[in-house]
Design a protein around this motif. Structure first.
Motif, short mmCIF file in Angstrom:
data_model
loop_
_atom_site.label_atom_id
_atom_site.label_comp_id
_atom_site.label_asym_id
_atom_site.label_seq_id
_atom_site.Cartn_x
_atom_site.Cartn_y
_atom_site.Cartn_z
N ARG A 91 0.82 -1.22 0.00
CA ARG A 91 0.00 0.00 0.00
C ARG A 91 0.86 1.27 0.00
O ARG A 91 0.44 2.29 -0.55
N LEU A 94 1.68 1.68 -3.77
CA LEU A 94 0.52 1.97 -4.63
C LEU A 94 -0.08 3.33 -4.34
O LEU A 94 -0.37 4.10 -5.27
N TYR A 95 -0.30 3.64 -3.07
CA TYR A 95 -0.84 4.97 -2.74
C TYR A 95 0.15 6.07 -3.12
O TYR A 95 -0.25 7.19 -3.48
N LEU A 97 1.83 6.22 -5.76
CA LEU A 97 1.71 6.49 -7.20
C LEU A 97 0.69 7.59 -7.48
O LEU A 97 0.81 8.31 -8.48
N VAL A 98 -0.33 7.71 -6.63
CA VAL A 98 -1.43 8.64 -6.92
C VAL A 98 -0.97 10.09 -6.96
O VAL A 98 -1.20 10.80 -7.95
N LEU A 110 -6.76 5.98 -12.56
CA LEU A 110 -5.74 5.36 -11.73
C LEU A 110 -6.32 4.93 -10.38
O LEU A 110 -5.93 3.90 -9.81
N LEU A 111 -7.26 5.72 -9.86
CA LEU A 111 -7.89 5.37 -8.60
C LEU A 111 -8.65 4.05 -8.72
O LEU A 111 -8.71 3.27 -7.76
N VAL A 113 -7.74 1.61 -10.40
CA VAL A 113 -6.74 0.54 -10.42
C VAL A 113 -6.10 0.38 -9.04
O VAL A 113 -6.03 -0.72 -8.49
N VAL A 114 -5.67 1.51 -8.47
CA VAL A 114 -4.93 1.47 -7.21
C VAL A 114 -5.82 1.10 -6.03
O VAL A 114 -5.46 0.24 -5.21
N CYS A 118 -5.32 -1.88 -3.25
CA CYS A 118 -5.02 -1.48 -1.87
C CYS A 118 -6.08 -2.01 -0.90
O CYS A 118 -5.75 -2.42 0.22
N ALA A 181 0.17 7.27 2.35
CA ALA A 181 1.20 6.33 1.88
C ALA A 181 2.35 6.26 2.89
O ALA A 181 2.83 5.17 3.23
#
Length: 421
Positions: A91, A94-95, A97-98, A110-111, A113-114, A118, A181
């Motif tokens: 997590r 991944l978080y 990346l946002v 993207l949300l 996907v992520v 998560c 994150a």
């Protein structure tokens, strides 16, 4: 003197292992509250659609349910601490990346996907975290430990939304997600410093293993054969359908109907989280004095009235107060049911029973979130919360006609034990 004997005589906060776990998860909870506010705000800011918010919640919830099917098998097969650390690190990446992607402009796709990934990792983490309490404290202190953990999580969540609202209003919701994150790094570091107690010999897992689906079904069978746990699963499945999208509807109500800003939303959620603190502190004495059944049914009854009142409230202070009442009673009911499962389930089945419970009772949540937010956009928040609140009240009334009503703090445990365990 053994560690168990020492812990029994000392306050939980003086237990080094429990204290480290407690602090690490509280910091992580504070970070979670940033995403709790920032993700819906990102979608609403980019699309202006409460239905899109609900769709994202539904997709993420569906991923969580799917992960829950096998999460319990993983938790019962492998080291719980290692799984929690791996989930935290996943997590974190991944978080992270946002906010990086948002530098190029809104990336709502993207949300979608992520967030599901998560949430799936989060489900595995939560199953492991619930079972880990059994390996942190003695069985007679499980409710106390859960209450203290939830109270501290809620206390962190009071400050979290307040800061998240300020950060979102000044720098944008994407930066608030970056804070979340970073919180997973703190959680992983805290978990790295502790060691969990081994399972007792009488609750250890059998030497042979079955296929993952068969192992999951073993947890589901245990859950279904216990009258109280079975009734709770059915009732809470309906309750989660009615309330899974409540936060999205609340945010929409505050911003769209009452004209509030991101900072206003953060203030509402932050102050309302004091209700969760109160509930976590009240649950142990309430259960001791009133018994499991009366406490659980009473808490969910009040939840129904509070949900109905939120949509009818015409000012921010009233919405905040009613949301605090809702969160208080939600905390009481949730800690009660979680503690009961921990107390009566053999350790080698605890992960699978927990995941079977969550997978079953969360299964209707994604559908409920999509339905609730769509209806709020079409028919208005007051009509939707009134219907949802009435449904919650019916869930509590339904508990009066199940074994939940007769379940006491001690008698419930004796009644639901599997013969021979």
């Amino acid at each position: 003197m053994s560690r168990a004997a020492t812990a029994a005589r000392s306050p939980l906060w003086r237990d080094r292992t429990f204290g480290t776990y407690w602090i690490a998860q509280s910091l992580s909870a504070a970070g979670d509250s940033f995403a709790y506010l920032a993700v819906p705000l990102l979608v609403l800011q980019a699309t202006g659609s409460v239905a899109r918010m609900g769709l994202l919640t539904a997709v993420a919830g569906a991923a969580s349910v799917v992960a829950g099917i096998f999460g319990g098998v993983l938790v019962d097969r492998y080291d719980r601490r290692t799984l929690m650390i791996a989930a935290d690190l996943a997590r974190l990446v991944l978080y992270g990346l946002v906010p990086l992607a948002w530098l190029a402009g809104p990336q709502v796709w993207l949300l979608f996907v992520v967030l599901p990934i998560c949430e799936a990792a989060g489900m595995v983490f939560q199953v492991a975290a619930v079972t880990a309490v059994r390996n942190l404290v003695d069985s007679d202190r499980i409710t106390e430990a859960n209450g203290r953990l939830q109270a501290t999580f809620a206390a962190a969540a009071v400050l979290g939304p307040l800061l998240a609202g300020v950060v979102s209003a000044r720098f944008g919701p994407a930066l608030a997600i970056a804070v979340n994150a970073a919180s997973f790094a703190l959680s992983a570091a805290g978990l790295w410093l502790i060691r969990l107690r081994p399972a007792r010999a009488d609750t250890a897992a059998p030497a042979t293993r079955e296929r993952p689906l068969a192992e999951f079904l073993a947890g589901a069978r245990f859950l279904w054969r216990q009258p109280v746990l079975r009734a709770l699963t059915v009732l809470l499945s309906v309750f989660i359908f009615l309330t899974y999208g409540f936060t999205d509807v609340l945010i929409y109500h505050v911003t769209h109907d009452l004209g509030g800003s991101e900072g206003t939303v953060g203030t509402v959620l932050g102050l309302a989280a004091l209700g969760t603190v109160a509930g976590a502190l009240l649950v142990a004495p309430l259960r001791r004095r009133r018994g499991f059944g009366a406490t659980w049914i009473g808490a969910h009854s009040v939840c129904g009235f509070a949900v109905a009142g939120v949509g009818l409230a015409t000012n921010v202070p009233a919405v905040t107060a009613l949301t605090a009442v809702y969160l208080c009673c939600l905390s009481i009911g949730g800690i009660c049911s979680m503690s009961l499962r921990q107390e009566i389930t053999p350790d080698h089945l605890l992960g699978r029973v927990t995941s079977a419970f969550w997978s079953t009772h969360y299964a209707l949540g994604p559908i409920g979130a999509a339905t609730l937010t769509w209806a709020a956009g079409r028919y208005g928040v007051p009509a939707v919360t009134l219907a949802a609140g009435a449904g919650c009240l019916l869930v509590a009334v339904g508990g009066l006609f199940t074994p939940v009503r007769r379940a006491g703090a001690v008698s419930a445990v004796a009644r639901v034990r599997t013969p021979g365990t």
